[in-house]
Design an enzyme around this catalytic site. Structure first.
Site, PDB file in Angstrom:
ATOM      1  N   LYS A   9      21.781 -24.072  22.896  1.00 39.69           N
ATOM      2  CA  LYS A   9      21.956 -23.898  21.448  1.00 39.69           C
ATOM      3  C   LYS A   9      21.393 -25.114  20.710  1.00 39.69           C
ATOM      4  O   LYS A   9      21.783 -26.254  20.972  1.00 39.69           O
ATOM      5  CB  LYS A   9      23.433 -23.731  21.094  1.00 39.69           C
ATOM      6  CG  LYS A   9      23.661 -23.521  19.600  1.00 39.69           C
ATOM      7  CD  LYS A   9      25.124 -23.214  19.305  1.00 39.69           C
ATOM      8  CE  LYS A   9      25.902 -24.421  18.874  1.00 39.69           C
ATOM      9  NZ  LYS A   9      25.608 -24.887  17.516  1.00 39.69           N
TER      10      LYS A   9
ATOM     11  N   ASP B 115      22.517 -18.155   1.922  1.00 36.61           N
ATOM     12  CA  ASP B 115      21.742 -18.411   0.704  1.00 36.61           C
ATOM     13  C   ASP B 115      21.446 -17.055   0.074  1.00 36.61           C
ATOM     14  O   ASP B 115      21.972 -16.029   0.534  1.00 36.61           O
ATOM     15  CB  ASP B 115      20.446 -19.172   1.081  1.00 36.61           C
ATOM     16  CG  ASP B 115      19.948 -20.076  -0.054  1.00 36.61           C
ATOM     17  OD1 ASP B 115      19.969 -19.630  -1.216  1.00 36.61           O
ATOM     18  OD2 ASP B 115      19.540 -21.210   0.235  1.00 36.61           O
TER      19      ASP B 115
ATOM     20  N   THR C 112      35.591 -21.856  13.872  1.00 33.81           N
ATOM     21  CA  THR C 112      36.649 -22.158  14.852  1.00 33.81           C
ATOM     22  C   THR C 112      37.274 -23.539  14.612  1.00 33.81           C
ATOM     23  O   THR C 112      38.303 -23.859  15.196  1.00 33.81           O
ATOM     24  CB  THR C 112      36.090 -22.106  16.287  1.00 33.81           C
ATOM     25  OG1 THR C 112      34.884 -22.886  16.338  1.00 33.81           O
ATOM     26  CG2 THR C 112      35.793 -20.698  16.710  1.00 33.81           C
TER      27      THR C 112
ATOM     28  N   ARG D 230      30.614 -30.444  23.481  1.00 36.62           N
ATOM     29  CA  ARG D 230      31.108 -31.731  23.971  1.00 36.62           C
ATOM     30  C   ARG D 230      31.770 -31.706  25.350  1.00 36.62           C
ATOM     31  O   ARG D 230      31.555 -32.643  26.133  1.00 36.62           O
ATOM     32  CB  ARG D 230      32.041 -32.348  22.912  1.00 36.62           C
ATOM     33  CG  ARG D 230      31.260 -32.867  21.711  1.00 36.62           C
ATOM     34  CD  ARG D 230      32.118 -33.027  20.491  1.00 36.62           C
ATOM     35  NE  ARG D 230      32.521 -31.750  19.933  1.00 36.62           N
ATOM     36  CZ  ARG D 230      33.194 -31.591  18.801  1.00 36.62           C
ATOM     37  NH1 ARG D 230      33.567 -32.655  18.116  1.00 36.62           N
ATOM     38  NH2 ARG D 230      33.499 -30.389  18.351  1.00 36.62           N
TER      39      ARG D 230
END
Ligand code: C5P
Length: 231
Positions: free
Chosen positions: A32, A64, A118, A208
């Site tokens: 990602k 947008d 989240t 992480r």
């Protein structure tokens, strides 16, 4: 188990992100690229990951006016992004514009709607309980499906309700995945890999807990083992 693991390369430079991706070739199928890395490095990082045979999730969370999002989605698809994101809050016309942009590019990028981040607790999101959040997310999923989107981004806490509301072909992508005992960091609605798979998640996004681990390869393997526990 059909769920796929996606590694979030949340780094400030390609020099930090790409060596990690290279180490995880053959272990993690999806990488990602998010706001931090894309803002720093631009499209070349997507091309480099594609050249390494990764599927690429370009997570730029477009929100947008429809015309602008159509152009952005077209650019993402033209880059070869296999998946990208828009905010559900942008509404139907914006979502359909994103799909139109992808169609014009002629590459089958999957466009997912972000429901409720989240990293927000129920209270921060304007609700009082997890149950209310789940109901709201399932309603957003139904709308997203009606708009023609193939899937929704939600927490693993909501994945089962999303599947129940929309049917199993509507895809669920779940960030906020943590191994037992790990830090939640800034995430608030977290589940383990096994819980997400059990709830029906199709894609699990982890950053992480893998990228910042002392041994990222071992952490990725641990996540995959935990995902496989469900079967
Ligand atoms: O490091 P961590 O596992 O928390 O990273 C989660 C990744 O998923 C981040 O790159 C974040 O931008 C992304 N994400 C998220 N929540 C969403 C959508 C995307 O955490 N609703």
């Amino acid at each position: 188990m059909n769920a796929s693991l996606v590694l979030a390369l949340d780094f400030p430079s390609a020099d930090e992100a790409l060596p990690l991706a290279r180490r995880l070739r053959g272990v993690v199928p999806w990488m990602k690229v998010g706001l931090e890395l894309f803002t720093a490095e631009g499209p070349r990082v997507v091309s480099e990951l594609k050249n390494m045979d990764f599927k690429v999730f370009l997570d730029l969370k477009f929100h947008d006016i429809p015309n602008t999002v159509k152009g952005a989605a077209k650019s993402a698809a033209s880059l070869g992004a296999d998946m990208t994101t828009i905010h559900h809050a942008g509404g139907e016309r914006m979502a359909k514009a994103a799909l139109e942009g992808v169609r014009e590019a002629g590459y089958p990028t999957l466009v997912f709607a972000i429901s409720i981040l989240t990293s927000t607790s129920p209270l921060e999101a304007g609700y009082t309980t997890d149950g209310e959040v789940t109901k709201a997310v399932a309603a957003k999923a139904l709308q997203a499906r009606t708009w023609g989107l193939p899937g929704l981004v939600c927490s693993g806490l909501e994945a089962a309700a999303v599947k129940a509301a929309t049917g199993k072909d509507f895809l669920c992508l779940c960030p906020g995945i943590r191994l037992e005992g790990g830090s939640d960091d800034d995430q608030r609605r977290v589940v383990t890999p096994a819980m997400a798979v059990k709830a029906g998640a199709d894609f699990l996004v982890m950053g992480r807990p893998i990228a910042r681990a002392a041994d990222p390869r071992a952490a990725a393997m641990a996540a995959l083992e935990n995902m496989a526990k469900v079967c």
